[in-house]
Design a protein around this motif. Structure first.
Motif, PDB file in Angstrom:
ATOM      1  N   THR A  52      32.895 -22.493 -50.243  1.00 45.46           N
ATOM      2  CA  THR A  52      31.510 -22.189 -50.589  1.00 45.46           C
ATOM      3  C   THR A  52      30.767 -23.445 -51.018  1.00 45.46           C
ATOM      4  O   THR A  52      29.653 -23.720 -50.556  1.00 45.46           O
ATOM      5  CB  THR A  52      31.474 -21.151 -51.732  1.00 45.46           C
TER       6      THR A  52
ATOM      7  N   ASP B 120      21.498 -15.046 -50.000  1.00 48.08           N
ATOM      8  CA  ASP B 120      22.651 -14.458 -49.322  1.00 48.08           C
ATOM      9  C   ASP B 120      22.229 -13.072 -48.853  1.00 48.08           C
ATOM     10  O   ASP B 120      22.069 -12.156 -49.666  1.00 48.08           O
ATOM     11  CB  ASP B 120      23.845 -14.359 -50.279  1.00 48.08           C
TER      12      ASP B 120
ATOM     13  N   CYS C 290      25.145 -10.025 -49.641  1.00 50.07           N
ATOM     14  CA  CYS C 290      25.730 -10.646 -50.836  1.00 50.07           C
ATOM     15  C   CYS C 290      26.915  -9.889 -51.404  1.00 50.07           C
ATOM     16  O   CYS C 290      27.705 -10.465 -52.164  1.00 50.07           O
ATOM     17  CB  CYS C 290      24.663 -10.820 -51.914  1.00 50.07           C
TER      18      CYS C 290
ATOM     19  N   THR D  69      29.537 -15.333 -53.908  1.00 50.00           N
ATOM     20  CA  THR D  69      29.089 -16.595 -53.316  1.00 50.00           C
ATOM     21  C   THR D  69      27.934 -17.195 -54.096  1.00 50.00           C
ATOM     22  O   THR D  69      27.938 -18.394 -54.437  1.00 50.00           O
ATOM     23  CB  THR D  69      28.670 -16.370 -51.850  1.00 50.00           C
TER      24      THR D  69
ATOM     25  N   ALA E 185      25.623 -17.084 -45.621  1.00 52.16           N
ATOM     26  CA  ALA E 185      26.026 -15.702 -45.373  1.00 52.16           C
ATOM     27  C   ALA E 185      27.420 -15.646 -44.780  1.00 52.16           C
ATOM     28  O   ALA E 185      27.702 -16.278 -43.759  1.00 52.16           O
ATOM     29  CB  ALA E 185      25.036 -15.031 -44.416  1.00 52.16           C
TER      30      ALA E 185
END
Length: 266
Positions: A32, A53, A56, A61, A169
């Protein structure tokens, strides 16, 4: 893939600090941070960033980015599934003043109740972690393919309200997170592309559910925004004619970095 922006580190304790949704995969912490660093190379230096995101889930993340990546002004999470969004709010609350301290207290209580050293170790991690910043955050129920809902969720985001600078994403995949590409057709598993035509991925079928998803995401973005999409398989497909900024492979995951404008035009 050679890591250039995320030094090797043991993130097991941080993983324990985060609340997770059973059966829903999350990106590894180091990956990430690395992908955010690679995307930042393609964005204005030192400008505070807004990150979105669009799927999500439990918000892991975005929380990792808020805790470990400096220079974020705001993180925004949306998801078409309401199930994990309470967990997302719980995780993102770690970014608030006192959020890590409150989480540490909860973990210490669990350690005392269940006599589990792992809870105590996670509590120590929560108390010793120094956040990289204090970005604002929001979580909204919105299907990324519903332009009106997404624009409402992103209202005021980014510099002068012009939208997010960066999208990161992890494309939906697996039987728990299969999503339809359109109201009348069920998509395949995202991140499972057609075979490669060579070292650089050839144009994908524009009806591919992953391609449709990325096109929809791009409609809410400035052309200069950077989209980072991660999927399972050899590569992440893009619309025909869309040229990536970069492609990477890590184990069973593939990622692509691309300008929103390329998705809009491709």
């Amino acid at each position: 893939m050679q890591y250039r922006h995320a030094p090797a580190a043991n993130h097991a304790a941080l993983d324990a600090v985060l609340a997770s949704a059973p059966g829903r995969p999350t990106l590894p912490v180091r990956l990430t941070v690395e992908l955010a660093g690679r995307a930042r190379v393609h964005l204005p230096a030192d400008a505070p960033l807004t990150v979105w995101d669009p799927c999500c889930g439990a918000g892991a993340t975005l929380t990792v980015l808020g805790l470990l990546v400096p220079g974020l002004a705001r993180v925004v999470g949306t998801d078409a599934d309401p199930g994990p969004l309470d967990l997302a709010r719980r995780n993102l609350a770690l970014l608030d003043p006192g959020g890590l301290t409150a989480r540490a207290a909860d973990l210490e209580a669990l350690a005392a109740r269940h006599d589990k050293p792992s809870y105590a170790e996670a509590a120590t991690a929560a108390r010793t972690l120094v956040p990289a910043g204090t970005p604002a955050w929001s979580v909204t129920l919105a299907d990324a393919r519903d332009t009106a809902a997404v624009r409402s969720a992103l209202a005021g985001a980014g510099p002068h309200g012009t939208g997010p600078d960066l999208v990161l994403a992890d494309l939906p995949h697996g039987h728990r997170t299969t999503w339809a590409a359109s109201p009348t057709r069920t998509g395949g598993v995202a991140g499972t592309p057609a075979p490669d035509a060579g070292p650089v991925r050839a144009a994908a079928d524009d009806r591919d559910p992953g391609v449709e998803f990325l096109r929809a995401v791009a409609t809410a973005l400035r052309p200069d925004a950077v989209v980072v999409a991660v999927g399972r398989g050899r590569t992440v497909p893009l619309p025909g004619g869309a040229r990536p900024l970069e492609r990477v492979r890590v184990g069973h995951r593939a990622a692509v970095l691309v300008r929103a404008g390329a998705l809009q035009e491709g």
